[in-house]
Scaffold this motif. Structure first.
Motif, PDB file in Angstrom:
ATOM      1  N   LEU A   1      26.226  70.401 -20.479  1.00 24.33           N
ATOM      2  CA  LEU A   1      25.911  69.761 -21.649  1.00 24.33           C
ATOM      3  C   LEU A   1      25.824  67.871 -21.497  1.00 24.33           C
ATOM      4  CD1 LEU A   1      28.628  70.942 -24.362  1.00 24.33           C
ATOM      5  CD2 LEU A   1      26.512  70.979 -24.581  1.00 24.33           C
ATOM      6  N   TRP A   2      26.678  67.756 -20.228  1.00 25.47           N
ATOM      7  CA  TRP A   2      26.379  66.120 -19.938  1.00 25.47           C
ATOM      8  C   TRP A   2      24.871  65.861 -19.160  1.00 25.47           C
ATOM      9  CZ3 TRP A   2      29.163  61.448 -20.517  1.00 25.47           C
ATOM     10  CH2 TRP A   2      30.799  61.273 -20.932  1.00 25.47           C
ATOM     11  N   LEU A   3      24.947  67.149 -19.082  1.00 28.53           N
ATOM     12  CA  LEU A   3      22.797  66.431 -18.443  1.00 28.53           C
ATOM     13  C   LEU A   3      21.532  67.270 -19.350  1.00 28.53           C
ATOM     14  CD1 LEU A   3      23.083  69.566 -15.727  1.00 28.53           C
ATOM     15  CD2 LEU A   3      22.600  67.110 -14.641  1.00 28.53           C
ATOM     16  N   ILE A   4      22.495  67.382 -20.825  1.00 25.52           N
ATOM     17  CA  ILE A   4      20.839  67.437 -22.292  1.00 25.52           C
ATOM     18  C   ILE A   4      20.964  66.327 -21.737  1.00 25.52           C
ATOM     19  CG2 ILE A   4      21.104  68.504 -23.984  1.00 25.52           C
ATOM     20  CD1 ILE A   4      21.769  71.522 -22.614  1.00 25.52           C
TER      21      ILE A   4
ATOM     22  N   ILE B   1      30.465  68.713 -13.966  1.00 28.17           N
ATOM     23  CA  ILE B   1      29.463  68.646 -12.717  1.00 28.17           C
ATOM     24  C   ILE B   1      28.963  67.763 -11.524  1.00 28.17           C
ATOM     25  CG2 ILE B   1      27.530  68.004 -14.160  1.00 28.17           C
ATOM     26  CD1 ILE B   1      25.627  70.710 -13.035  1.00 28.17           C
ATOM     27  N   ALA B   2      28.716  68.205 -10.352  1.00 29.14           N
ATOM     28  CA  ALA B   2      28.657  67.491  -8.948  1.00 29.14           C
ATOM     29  C   ALA B   2      27.509  68.305  -8.561  1.00 29.14           C
ATOM     30  CB  ALA B   2      30.046  67.592  -8.497  1.00 29.14           C
ATOM     31  N   LEU B   3      26.344  67.569  -8.148  1.00 23.96           N
ATOM     32  CA  LEU B   3      25.830  68.544  -6.941  1.00 23.96           C
ATOM     33  C   LEU B   3      25.135  67.326  -5.500  1.00 23.96           C
ATOM     34  CD1 LEU B   3      23.370  69.996  -9.729  1.00 23.96           C
ATOM     35  CD2 LEU B   3      25.317  71.111  -8.246  1.00 23.96           C
ATOM     36  N   PHE B   4      24.400  68.112  -4.774  1.00 24.07           N
ATOM     37  CA  PHE B   4      23.703  67.432  -4.234  1.00 24.07           C
ATOM     38  C   PHE B   4      25.133  65.913  -3.385  1.00 24.07           C
ATOM     39  CE2 PHE B   4      20.395  68.179  -7.262  1.00 24.07           C
ATOM     40  CZ  PHE B   4      20.173  69.270  -6.794  1.00 24.07           C
TER      41      PHE B   4
ATOM     42  N   THR C   1      35.086  57.273  -2.516  1.00 26.74           N
ATOM     43  CA  THR C   1      35.906  56.450  -2.225  1.00 26.74           C
ATOM     44  C   THR C   1      37.294  56.611  -0.577  1.00 26.74           C
ATOM     45  OG1 THR C   1      35.533  55.578  -4.015  1.00 26.74           O
ATOM     46  CG2 THR C   1      37.097  53.520  -2.489  1.00 26.74           C
ATOM     47  N   ASP C   2      37.550  58.224  -1.409  1.00 28.07           N
ATOM     48  CA  ASP C   2      38.746  58.100  -0.138  1.00 28.07           C
ATOM     49  C   ASP C   2      37.922  59.246   0.950  1.00 28.07           C
ATOM     50  OD1 ASP C   2      38.192  60.043  -1.873  1.00 28.07           O
ATOM     51  OD2 ASP C   2      40.032  60.397  -2.524  1.00 28.07           O
ATOM     52  N   VAL C   3      37.372  60.144   1.093  1.00 24.97           N
ATOM     53  CA  VAL C   3      36.338  61.000   1.784  1.00 24.97           C
ATOM     54  C   VAL C   3      35.211  60.600   2.513  1.00 24.97           C
ATOM     55  CG1 VAL C   3      38.586  62.625   0.825  1.00 24.97           C
ATOM     56  CG2 VAL C   3      36.081  62.546   0.537  1.00 24.97           C
ATOM     57  N   GLY C   4      34.339  59.154   2.140  1.00 24.04           N
ATOM     58  CA  GLY C   4      33.315  59.181   2.094  1.00 24.04           C
ATOM     59  C   GLY C   4      32.007  60.865   1.484  1.00 24.04           C
ATOM     60  N   ASN C   5      30.822  60.540   2.061  1.00 24.36           N
ATOM     61  CA  ASN C   5      29.978  61.202   1.207  1.00 24.36           C
ATOM     62  C   ASN C   5      30.223  63.110   1.237  1.00 24.36           C
ATOM     63  OD1 ASN C   5      28.426  59.098   1.314  1.00 24.36           O
ATOM     64  ND2 ASN C   5      27.252  59.758   2.595  1.00 24.36           N
ATOM     65  N   VAL C   6      30.129  63.622   0.457  1.00 23.33           N
ATOM     66  CA  VAL C   6      30.606  65.151  -0.285  1.00 23.33           C
ATOM     67  C   VAL C   6      29.526  65.973  -0.437  1.00 23.33           C
ATOM     68  CG1 VAL C   6      32.089  66.894  -0.835  1.00 23.33           C
ATOM     69  CG2 VAL C   6      32.844  65.035  -0.014  1.00 23.33           C
ATOM     70  N   LYS C   7      28.718  66.814   0.184  1.00 21.82           N
ATOM     71  CA  LYS C   7      28.222  67.781  -0.304  1.00 21.82           C
ATOM     72  C   LYS C   7      28.190  68.855  -1.335  1.00 21.82           C
ATOM     73  CE  LYS C   7      24.702  67.588   3.471  1.00 21.82           C
ATOM     74  NZ  LYS C   7      24.475  68.563   4.601  1.00 21.82           N
ATOM     75  N   MET C   8      27.890  68.362  -2.894  1.00 22.97           N
ATOM     76  CA  MET C   8      28.992  68.994  -4.143  1.00 22.97           C
ATOM     77  C   MET C   8      27.646  70.404  -4.682  1.00 22.97           C
ATOM     78  SD  MET C   8      31.870  67.461  -4.471  1.00 22.97           S
ATOM     79  CE  MET C   8      32.002  67.823  -6.372  1.00 22.97           C
ATOM     80  N   CYS C   9      28.309  71.106  -4.510  1.00 22.10           N
ATOM     81  CA  CYS C   9      27.900  72.348  -6.051  1.00 22.10           C
ATOM     82  C   CYS C   9      29.328  72.927  -6.755  1.00 22.10           C
ATOM     83  CB  CYS C   9      27.153  73.518  -4.282  1.00 22.10           C
ATOM     84  SG  CYS C   9      26.835  74.751  -5.481  1.00 22.10           S
TER      85      CYS C   9
ATOM     86  N   THR D   1      34.093  66.855 -10.865  1.00 26.78           N
ATOM     87  CA  THR D   1      33.514  65.236  -9.768  1.00 26.78           C
ATOM     88  C   THR D   1      34.808  64.983  -9.164  1.00 26.78           C
ATOM     89  OG1 THR D   1      31.754  65.001 -12.153  1.00 26.78           O
ATOM     90  CG2 THR D   1      32.672  63.340 -10.193  1.00 26.78           C
ATOM     91  N   ALA D   2      35.651  65.519  -9.667  1.00 25.18           N
ATOM     92  CA  ALA D   2      36.901  64.823  -8.684  1.00 25.18           C
ATOM     93  C   ALA D   2      37.960  65.797  -8.725  1.00 25.18           C
ATOM     94  CB  ALA D   2      36.560  63.256  -9.401  1.00 25.18           C
ATOM     95  N   THR D   3      38.338  66.823  -9.873  1.00 23.89           N
ATOM     96  CA  THR D   3      39.660  66.953 -10.528  1.00 23.89           C
ATOM     97  C   THR D   3      39.507  68.611  -9.500  1.00 23.89           C
ATOM     98  OG1 THR D   3      40.011  65.202 -12.046  1.00 23.89           O
ATOM     99  CG2 THR D   3      41.854  67.374 -11.578  1.00 23.89           C
ATOM    100  N   GLY D   4      40.919  68.844  -8.752  1.00 20.53           N
ATOM    101  CA  GLY D   4      40.737  69.750  -8.365  1.00 20.53           C
ATOM    102  C   GLY D   4      39.782  70.573  -6.823  1.00 20.53           C
ATOM    103  N   ILE D   5      38.797  70.000  -6.045  1.00 18.66           N
ATOM    104  CA  ILE D   5      38.053  70.086  -5.530  1.00 18.66           C
ATOM    105  C   ILE D   5      38.445  70.829  -4.209  1.00 18.66           C
ATOM    106  CG2 ILE D   5      35.829  68.965  -4.499  1.00 18.66           C
ATOM    107  CD1 ILE D   5      35.485  68.810  -7.589  1.00 18.66           C
TER     108      ILE D   5
END
Lengths: 259, 171
Positions: free
Chosen positions: B13-16, B117-120, B125-133, B137-141
């Protein structure tokens, strides 16, 4: 109703949703900071009508100068017009901290960061209202349809957040105490002056409004870099105080090589 | 090969909404041209902006359409994260150093992440760059680290996923 008011309502709604949402989301869903948007709302009108304008008019009258920006204006007066907003606005944005409930969260870097951001964004929202009121008083703008003011929308959206970051710099400095309070204030003042460079040069017809917009965007990037540094430090302090909740499912033994 | 679906979310929904907002801003910014006089340069700039916003908005709509294709494929040697034809991360199982579940702290830097949703590559801030799929975005990853990269995912059947992954790493 002057058409600018329609765009002002859209701007306020978008800014509140965007920056209020950001504060809420990044501060760990803390609703208490959203209340700090309120005390900043009247401060722009207050500082403009009761401090900046009387001061500039008085200096202008004393020196026999028309207090407008133009190429015929003496350089020292241009510098005065450029520096008065940073000096006065960065100070006035702190006045809500005189209220004990606004100071409640200043015991940590993170609390100071989000308190400052909320106070600054609140000031920015009030400034957007005050500017809309000023534009509405000008007859030349009443002929335009409301959707002709998209420049106002874009600029105010950005400036609201800039105010938030600048106040975060000052309040974080205040929280650290002693000389850091002064350097925080001076840093915020310098950043504010940097943001205003484009607008002042555009009013002097030295650069075009488009170049002034680019200058604002460049300033925004610098501010975001500073904001992220403040957030990293705040997160580091928070992490060292409380252990991050983490479940480790697998950890390869230190001496074990990947097969 | 085992296939795991991600946790449910409303990220699509956020993407749309973002796609529509971007396209909407482009259209609205060109409206003054219909009623107000404008010189040639202004017309070109406004129309270019509108075109740019349409070009920027369209990919969000396409990404929303691919939302149901997000999945995690596990075979004997590799874990593969997929999202439509635009995102494929291969993680060799023998390169995995740690698997842990935690909340992440998002940064302000631009990346493709919205609530749900989090992609690419996403900077945190805490763990640096993460490749997400992931559908968060942040909770329970679920954070999988190799020597080179970090990957973030959110399997719906987390226990089953972890058990299958550990069994393959162990063997």
């Amino acid at each position: 109703m002057p058409p600018i008011y329609i765009m002002a309502v859209i701007t306020l709604a978008a800014s509140t949703a965007m920056w209020g949402g950001l504060i809420y989301a990044l501060s760990g869903r803390a609703k208490r900071y959203l209340w700090l948007l309120l005390p900043g709302l009247p401060l722009s009108a207050f500082v403009n009508l009761l401090i900046k304008k009387p001061l500039i008019v008085w200096v202008g009258e004393t020196a026999n100068i028309v207090p407008n920006l133009g190429l015929a204006t003496p350089l020292w007066f241009i510098i005065l017009l450029w520096l008065v907003p940073p000096i006065t606005e960065e100070a006035i944005k702190l006045t809500p901290l005189l209220l004990p409930w606004a100071r409640q969260r200043l015991y940590s870097r993170a609390g100071a960061l989000w308190t400052g951001t909320a106070l600054g964004v609140g000031f920015g929202l009030g400034e957007a209202m005050f500017l809309a009121y000023g534009i509405a008083q000008s007859a030349q703008y009443t002929a335009y349809p409301w959707y002709a003011f998209t420049g106002y929308l874009g600029e105010r959206l950005i400036v609201c957040f800039c105010h938030g970051i600048m106040t975060a710099v000052v309040v974080t400095g205040l929280q650290q105490g002693k000389w850091r309070a002064l350097t925080g204030y001076l840093a915020a003042m310098g950043l504010h002056a940097l943001i205003n460079v484009g607008a002042v040069l555009a009013q002097l017809d030295v650069i075009s409004p488009t170049v002034a917009s680019v200058s604002l965007m460049a300033s925004l990037v610098i501010l975001v870099i500073i904001f992220e540094r403040l957030r990293r430090r705040a997160a580091h302090e928070q992490n060292s105080q409380e252990e991050t909740a983490e479940v480790v499912y697998f950890r390869r033994n230190p001496g074990e090589d990947a097969k | 090969m085992l296939v795991f679906k991600p946790r449910r979310s409303n990220g699509w929904l956020w993407l749309i909404a973002t796609g529509l907002l971007t396209i909407g801003i482009g259209v609205v910014s060109s409206l003054p041209l219909m009623t107000l006089p404008a010189d040639k340069i202004t017309t070109v700039i406004v129309l270019s902006t509108t075109l740019l916003m349409l070009i920027l908005g369209a990919p969000f709509m396409v990404l929303a359409a691919w939302f149901p294709t997000m999945r995690y494929e596990l075979d004997a040697h590799t874990l593969t994260l997929r999202y439509g034809p635009v995102l494929t991360y291969h993680i060799p199982l023998n390169e995995i150093q740690t698997i842990r579940k935690r909340n992440l702290s998002v940064s302000l830097w631009s990346s493709l992440r919205f609530p749900g949703i989090a992609l690419f590559t996403v900077p945190y801030t805490d763990v640096g760059n993460v490749k997400m799929c992931a559908t968060a975005t942040a909770t329970g990853i679920l954070l999988i680290e190799t020597a080179k990269d970090k990957y973030g995912l959110t399997p719906a059947d987390e226990e089953g996923f972890i058990a299958a992954l550990q069994a393959r790493i162990g063997s």
